[in-house]
Motif scaffolding. Structure first.
Motif, PDB file in Angstrom:
ATOM      1  N   SER A 189      11.843   7.905 -13.454  1.00  0.00           N
ATOM      2  CA  SER A 189      11.566   7.652 -12.044  1.00  0.00           C
ATOM      3  C   SER A 189      10.239   8.272 -11.610  1.00  0.00           C
ATOM      4  O   SER A 189       9.416   7.630 -10.939  1.00  0.00           O
ATOM      5  N   VAL A 190      10.021   9.516 -12.007  1.00  0.00           N
ATOM      6  CA  VAL A 190       8.778  10.205 -11.635  1.00  0.00           C
ATOM      7  C   VAL A 190       7.579   9.551 -12.311  1.00  0.00           C
ATOM      8  O   VAL A 190       6.507   9.407 -11.696  1.00  0.00           O
ATOM      9  N   ALA A 191       7.731   9.118 -13.561  1.00  0.00           N
ATOM     10  CA  ALA A 191       6.621   8.466 -14.265  1.00  0.00           C
ATOM     11  C   ALA A 191       6.238   7.159 -13.577  1.00  0.00           C
ATOM     12  O   ALA A 191       5.049   6.856 -13.415  1.00  0.00           O
ATOM     13  N   MET A 192       7.239   6.403 -13.159  1.00  0.00           N
ATOM     14  CA  MET A 192       6.962   5.160 -12.443  1.00  0.00           C
ATOM     15  C   MET A 192       6.302   5.449 -11.096  1.00  0.00           C
ATOM     16  O   MET A 192       5.372   4.752 -10.672  1.00  0.00           O
ATOM     17  N   GLY A 193       6.786   6.481 -10.441  1.00  0.00           N
ATOM     18  CA  GLY A 193       6.192   6.868  -9.165  1.00  0.00           C
ATOM     19  C   GLY A 193       4.754   7.304  -9.321  1.00  0.00           C
ATOM     20  O   GLY A 193       3.898   7.007  -8.472  1.00  0.00           O
ATOM     21  N   ALA A 194       4.458   8.012 -10.410  1.00  0.00           N
ATOM     22  CA  ALA A 194       3.087   8.469 -10.661  1.00  0.00           C
ATOM     23  C   ALA A 194       2.147   7.286 -10.865  1.00  0.00           C
ATOM     24  O   ALA A 194       0.991   7.313 -10.412  1.00  0.00           O
ATOM     25  N   ASP A 195       2.634   6.248 -11.535  1.00  0.00           N
ATOM     26  CA  ASP A 195       1.826   5.035 -11.694  1.00  0.00           C
ATOM     27  C   ASP A 195       1.516   4.412 -10.335  1.00  0.00           C
ATOM     28  O   ASP A 195       0.385   3.982 -10.070  1.00  0.00           O
ATOM     29  N   LYS A 196       2.530   4.380  -9.477  1.00  0.00           N
ATOM     30  CA  LYS A 196       2.339   3.804  -8.141  1.00  0.00           C
ATOM     31  C   LYS A 196       1.336   4.642  -7.343  1.00  0.00           C
ATOM     32  O   LYS A 196       0.473   4.097  -6.648  1.00  0.00           O
ATOM     33  N   VAL A 197       1.438   5.945  -7.454  1.00  0.00           N
ATOM     34  CA  VAL A 197       0.530   6.840  -6.731  1.00  0.00           C
ATOM     35  C   VAL A 197      -0.916   6.600  -7.160  1.00  0.00           C
ATOM     36  O   VAL A 197      -1.827   6.536  -6.322  1.00  0.00           O
ATOM     37  N   SER A 198      -1.149   6.484  -8.453  1.00  0.00           N
ATOM     38  CA  SER A 198      -2.519   6.278  -8.930  1.00  0.00           C
ATOM     39  C   SER A 198      -3.098   4.986  -8.379  1.00  0.00           C
ATOM     40  O   SER A 198      -4.298   4.925  -8.062  1.00  0.00           O
ATOM     41  N   ARG A 199      -2.262   3.980  -8.240  1.00  0.00           N
ATOM     42  CA  ARG A 199      -2.748   2.703  -7.705  1.00  0.00           C
ATOM     43  C   ARG A 199      -2.985   2.783  -6.201  1.00  0.00           C
ATOM     44  O   ARG A 199      -3.913   2.171  -5.679  1.00  0.00           O
ATOM     45  N   VAL A 200      -2.135   3.525  -5.512  1.00  0.00           N
ATOM     46  CA  VAL A 200      -2.365   3.735  -4.081  1.00  0.00           C
ATOM     47  C   VAL A 200      -3.693   4.451  -3.874  1.00  0.00           C
ATOM     48  O   VAL A 200      -4.502   4.058  -3.016  1.00  0.00           O
ATOM     49  N   LEU A 201      -3.949   5.478  -4.643  1.00  0.00           N
ATOM     50  CA  LEU A 201      -5.187   6.239  -4.501  1.00  0.00           C
ATOM     51  C   LEU A 201      -6.416   5.393  -4.810  1.00  0.00           C
ATOM     52  O   LEU A 201      -7.477   5.582  -4.214  1.00  0.00           O
ATOM     53  N   SER A 202      -6.265   4.431  -5.721  1.00  0.00           N
ATOM     54  CA  SER A 202      -7.410   3.588  -6.089  1.00  0.00           C
ATOM     55  C   SER A 202      -7.852   2.680  -4.950  1.00  0.00           C
ATOM     56  O   SER A 202      -8.982   2.184  -4.958  1.00  0.00           O
ATOM     57  N   THR A 203      -6.983   2.463  -3.961  1.00  0.00           N
ATOM     58  CA  THR A 203      -7.327   1.586  -2.839  1.00  0.00           C
ATOM     59  C   THR A 203      -8.184   2.283  -1.788  1.00  0.00           C
ATOM     60  O   THR A 203      -8.816   1.624  -0.969  1.00  0.00           O
ATOM     61  N   GLY A 204      -8.151   3.606  -1.781  1.00  0.00           N
ATOM     62  CA  GLY A 204      -8.853   4.342  -0.744  1.00  0.00           C
ATOM     63  C   GLY A 204      -8.161   4.282   0.605  1.00  0.00           C
ATOM     64  O   GLY A 204      -8.745   4.638   1.636  1.00  0.00           O
ATOM     65  N   ALA A 205      -6.903   3.844   0.609  1.00  0.00           N
ATOM     66  CA  ALA A 205      -6.159   3.706   1.867  1.00  0.00           C
ATOM     67  C   ALA A 205      -5.818   5.070   2.457  1.00  0.00           C
ATOM     68  O   ALA A 205      -5.607   6.045   1.733  1.00  0.00           O
ATOM     69  N   GLU A 206      -5.753   5.109   3.775  1.00  0.00           N
ATOM     70  CA  GLU A 206      -5.303   6.310   4.479  1.00  0.00           C
ATOM     71  C   GLU A 206      -3.787   6.352   4.580  1.00  0.00           C
ATOM     72  O   GLU A 206      -3.181   7.421   4.676  1.00  0.00           O
TER      73      GLU A 206
END
Length: 244
Positions: A189-206
């Protein structure tokens, strides 16, 4: 205007009450009368998903008793709406109660996820919101795969004044929460979440938004631990924002 019964869901009621308040704010802004049956409880999703189908029977019975007499039921949770719409028929079957089965058949067709109600029933895509921030959207698994929400949430977000919507890479991949999956398979679960986090950060979204606070809680916890500065907000809370 039909009377709308707010199904807040136990998760939101306990941990994210501002989401429910935001739903009421938006619906009342559009002219709807919203009622809140205070005796409502859990939909039974975590019981059902973990194999305790018989324990869901009194929860399903309580749901139809609380909401059978309102015109429409709206919930700010794609996963809970999916539970009611897709599995309450099975729960009634397990209970062996023809009366419950009939009540489920009457009640379930009028249960909607929040964005689904706005676009399909209220026929509104611009709710008069203003949110001058850069936002990315995560389509949660139940909303994407079971309810087929599709473009509805995105259409609503695009109409928000000042909001800059950016695409989330690999958006349709699960965030890893999955209710009790996060407890029983925490490493995965945490590994999948970490993948999602990296993609969120790549967007530069607030801001990261979604139609389920459960997924936002999971990803938001990881974003917070990473000291990312990215906050999470349920889509209803964005739609409730108005220009100062």
């Amino acid at each position: 205007m039909p009377t709308v019964g707010l199904f807040i869901t136990c998760f939101n009621d306990t941990m994210f009450p501002d989401t429910g308040k935001s739903v009421v704010k938006v619906l009342e802004r559009l002219g709807y009368k919203v009622v809140f049956p205070a005796a409502q409880t859990c939909c039974g999703q975590m019981h059902f998903n973990t194999g305790y189908q018989r324990e869901c029977v009194p929860l399903a019975r309580g749901f139809v008793e609380r909401f059978e007499n309102v015109d429409v039921v709206v919930a700010p949770s794609a996963s809970c709406v999916a539970m009611v719409r897709e599995f309450y028929g099975r729960v009634a079957e397990v209970g062996g109660d023809p009366g419950l089965a009939a009540a489920v058949a009457r009640t379930v067709p009028k249960v909607y996820e929040f964005t689904e109600f706005l676009v399909d029933v209220a026929k509104v895509t611009d709710v008069g919101a203003s949110f001058p921030h850069k936002v990315t959207y995560h389509p949660t698994c139940h909303g994407l795969r079971m309810l087929g929400l599709g473009e509805r949430p995105l259409t609503l977000l695009r109409a928000v004044r000042g909001l800059r919507l950016v695409d989330l890479p690999a958006a349709t991949e699960c965030c890893g929460f999955g209710g009790t999956f996060a407890l029983k398979n925490s490493d995965v679960s945490v590994a999948m979440g970490a993948d999602k986090v990296s993609r969120v950060l790549s967007t530069g979204a607030e801001v990261l938004t979604a139609a389920d606070n459960s997924c936002l809680m999971h990803v938001g916890g990881l974003l917070s631990r990473a000291r990312s500065g990215v906050r999470v907000m349920h889509l209803a809370e964005i739609l409730a924002q108005e220009a100062a």
